[in-house]
Structure formats: C-alpha cells, structure tokens
Design a protein around this motif. Structure first.
Motif, PDB file in Angstrom:
ATOM      1  N   ARG A   1      -5.312  -3.833  14.198  1.00 57.17           N
ATOM      2  CA  ARG A   1      -4.850  -2.604  13.554  1.00 57.17           C
ATOM      3  C   ARG A   1      -3.617  -2.035  14.269  1.00 57.17           C
ATOM      4  O   ARG A   1      -2.594  -1.764  13.648  1.00 57.17           O
TER       5      ARG A   1
ATOM      6  N   GLU B   1       3.728  -0.570   3.219  1.00 59.94           N
ATOM      7  CA  GLU B   1       3.358   0.665   2.523  1.00 59.94           C
ATOM      8  C   GLU B   1       4.584   1.335   1.897  1.00 59.94           C
ATOM      9  O   GLU B   1       4.531   1.860   0.794  1.00 59.94           O
TER      10      GLU B   1
ATOM     11  N   MET C   1       5.828  -0.590  -4.054  1.00 59.96           N
ATOM     12  CA  MET C   1       4.648   0.276  -3.889  1.00 59.96           C
ATOM     13  C   MET C   1       4.987   1.722  -4.270  1.00 59.96           C
ATOM     14  O   MET C   1       4.216   2.404  -4.952  1.00 59.96           O
TER      15      MET C   1
ATOM     16  N   LEU D   1       3.285   3.756  -7.360  1.00 55.68           N
ATOM     17  CA  LEU D   1       2.527   4.999  -7.177  1.00 55.68           C
ATOM     18  C   LEU D   1       3.195   6.188  -7.861  1.00 55.68           C
ATOM     19  O   LEU D   1       2.549   7.191  -8.136  1.00 55.68           O
TER      20      LEU D   1
ATOM     21  N   THR E   1      -6.118  -8.800   6.248  1.00 56.11           N
ATOM     22  CA  THR E   1      -4.950  -8.095   5.700  1.00 56.11           C
ATOM     23  C   THR E   1      -5.181  -7.702   4.248  1.00 56.11           C
ATOM     24  O   THR E   1      -4.842  -6.587   3.838  1.00 56.11           O
TER      25      THR E   1
ATOM     26  N   LEU F   1      -9.417  -5.742   3.925  1.00 56.63           N
ATOM     27  CA  LEU F   1      -9.573  -4.442   4.583  1.00 56.63           C
ATOM     28  C   LEU F   1      -8.544  -3.454   4.033  1.00 56.63           C
ATOM     29  O   LEU F   1      -8.798  -2.250   3.974  1.00 56.63           O
ATOM     30  N   GLY F   2      -7.396  -3.975   3.622  1.00 55.71           N
ATOM     31  CA  GLY F   2      -6.408  -3.124   2.938  1.00 55.71           C
ATOM     32  C   GLY F   2      -6.963  -2.610   1.611  1.00 55.71           C
ATOM     33  O   GLY F   2      -6.834  -1.433   1.281  1.00 55.71           O
TER      34      GLY F   2
ATOM     35  N   LYS G   1     -16.281  -1.283   6.592  1.00 49.95           N
ATOM     36  CA  LYS G   1     -15.147  -1.659   7.469  1.00 49.95           C
ATOM     37  C   LYS G   1     -15.565  -1.607   8.937  1.00 49.95           C
ATOM     38  O   LYS G   1     -15.152  -2.437   9.733  1.00 49.95           O
TER      39      LYS G   1
ATOM     40  N   PHE H   1       1.429  -9.420   6.482  1.00 50.40           N
ATOM     41  CA  PHE H   1       2.080  -8.204   5.971  1.00 50.40           C
ATOM     42  C   PHE H   1       3.476  -8.533   5.439  1.00 50.40           C
ATOM     43  O   PHE H   1       3.882  -8.041   4.380  1.00 50.40           O
TER      44      PHE H   1
ATOM     45  N   ASN I   1       3.310 -10.021   2.101  1.00 47.58           N
ATOM     46  CA  ASN I   1       3.071  -9.002   1.062  1.00 47.58           C
ATOM     47  C   ASN I   1       4.358  -8.265   0.717  1.00 47.58           C
ATOM     48  O   ASN I   1       4.643  -7.971  -0.433  1.00 47.58           O
TER      49      ASN I   1
END
Ligand code: HEM
Length: 218
Positions: free
Chosen positions: A14, A25, A30, A34, A127, A130-131, A171, A199, A202
């Motif tokens: 983490r 993020e 993203m 959003l 990754t 848990l995300g 988690k 990451f 992604n």
C-alpha cells in the motif's frame, strides 16, 4: 520508522505504491468517467478491456492454485467475468465481450507471465480486486448517479460483490493472509515493484481509452 523492506507485505504494497495509485486515480479517463463525460459506448469500451485483464487473472489463478501465495488470495467470491459480461450486454447489447486493445493484451500477457511465481501474481490480484473493494465501491455509486441507474444494479454488476457484504473486513483479512506469507525482503520488494507495474498498466489502459473514445481532432 517502518522501512519498506522491513514492513509487513500489505503495508509495503500500500505505502510503496501511493504515488502510482495517485497517478492512476488522477488519470484523465477516470476523471472524465466520474464527471459523467463518458457515454455508454465509452464505458463499454472500458469494460471490454477489463474483461481481457480479469480473464487473464482468473485463468492464471486457477492454473496456479497450489502455489502458497496464490492460495492466500484466491477466492471465487471475487471473480468478475460474469459481472463484466452482464455489464457489457447492458451497455453494448450484442457486441463482443472483449475488444481490440493492445494495452489490455499486454496487461493480460504480463499477468500470465507473472504466474511463474505466485508472489508476482499476487501483485496483480491485489491491484485489481483490492482496488475494486476500495475506491471501486465509491466509483460504482458515483456511476449510478451519473448514469441515472436505479437500485437494481443493472449495468453496474462489476462493482457488486454479493458474497462480500463487508468489504472493509474482507480487505483486513486479505492483508492478514498476505502478511503471513513467508517471504524475504527481496521477494517482498519484487512484489511491490510488480504492483507499481500493474498500476502503470492500468494507467496505460486509461490513456488508450482516452484516444479510443475521444473524437478525432478536426
Ligand atoms: C478515481 C479513481 C480511484 C479512487 C477515487 C480510488 C480511491 C481509493 C481509496 C479511497 C482507497 C483506500 C480505501 C481504504 O483505505 O480502505 C483505495 C485503495 C486502493 N485502490 Fe484506489 N482509487 C481509484 C482508482 C484506482 C485504480 C485505477 C486502481 C488500480 C487498478 C486502484 C487500486 C487500489 C488498491 C489496490 C487499493 C488498496 C490499497 C490497500 O489497502 O492496500 N485504485 N482507492
């Protein structure tokens, strides 16, 4: 002060990847998603890429289910393929469930390669799932508002984990299982490096989506 090499694995995963998490993020895709600036077709393009990635994770997990690292994380309650298929059918009825995406193919290839050692596989598993159980839950709620969907969950099955009613508790247990793995500092730092790479993959997926769904200039 805890250093990354002395820290429990979950702490290192983490805290050693905060920068990469922030970058993923804050990616343009993203933010646009959003803010309600991605339409249903664009969202389906995202889901098709995710399907390629999750197919690789879920197939590699089953194929390596005897590896102690894989045993620590593998759980059918997390599997996302049926949910992704249902969501693609909702957003783009009749379309292929996986799309033409060099980045998703590259990501899937990396996952398959990682399975030579369960520790690297765990990096990919962590990754994504848990995300999904963390920020993913808020993303799901936000999309329900943006797309004005009702409570039935249709179109947003990807964010629903019916067998995991308490993601926070889940988690914690997941992290505890990671921390019980007998891994030396070198192994732990290889895992953290692979999470960073996951990451980055992604982020590359988001960048590819940006190009695929934004209208060509001129
Ligand atoms: C707008 C996008 C995102 C938001 C708002 C977000 C938000 C968050 C938040 C608030 C947490 C902490 C939850 C907690 O402490 O329990 C978290 C954790 C996490 N996120 Fe994200 N996230 C986003 C995107 C992503 C992406 C794209 C990935 C990777 C594909 C990702 C992977 C993770 C992981 C692996 C964790 C777990 C960290 C840990 O507890 O070890 N997130 N996210």
């Amino acid at each position: 002060m805890t250093t990354l090499t002395a820290a429990p694995l979950s702490w290192a995963m983490r805290n050693g990847t905060r920068r990469e998490h922030r970058a993923a993020e804050g990616s343009h895709f993203m933010t646009a998603l959003l803010a309600g600036r991605v339409d249903g077709a664009g969202y389906a393009a995202y889901l098709r890429r995710l399907r390629t990635v999750y197919a690789s994770i879920e197939t590699a997990g089953r194929a390596n289910s005897a590896d102690p690292c894989v045993v620590a994380v593998l759980d059918p309650a997390l599997e996302r393929l049926d949910a992704l298929d249902a969501d693609v059918a909702f957003w783009a009825p009749g379309s292929a469930t996986e799309g033409d995406s060099p980045v998703a193919d590259l990501y899937a290839h990396r996952v398959r390669e990682s399975a030579v050692w369960g520790g690297l596989f765990v990096a990919h598993h962590y990754t994504r799932y848990l995300g999904d159980l963390s920020g993913g839950q808020a993303i799901g709620r936000s999309l329900a508002r943006e797309f004005d969907l009702d409570e039935s969950g249709k179109g947003l099955a990807f964010y629903a984990f019916p067998q995991i009613p308490r993601p926070q508790r889940y988690k914690e247990a997941y992290r505890a299982r990671l921390d019980l793995l007998r891994l030396d500092a070198g192994a732990r730092s290889r895992i953290v490096a692979e999470v960073k790479h996951a990451f980055d993959l992604n982020r590359a997926l988001f960048a590819e989506l940006d190009k695929a769904i934004s209208p060509a200039p001129g």
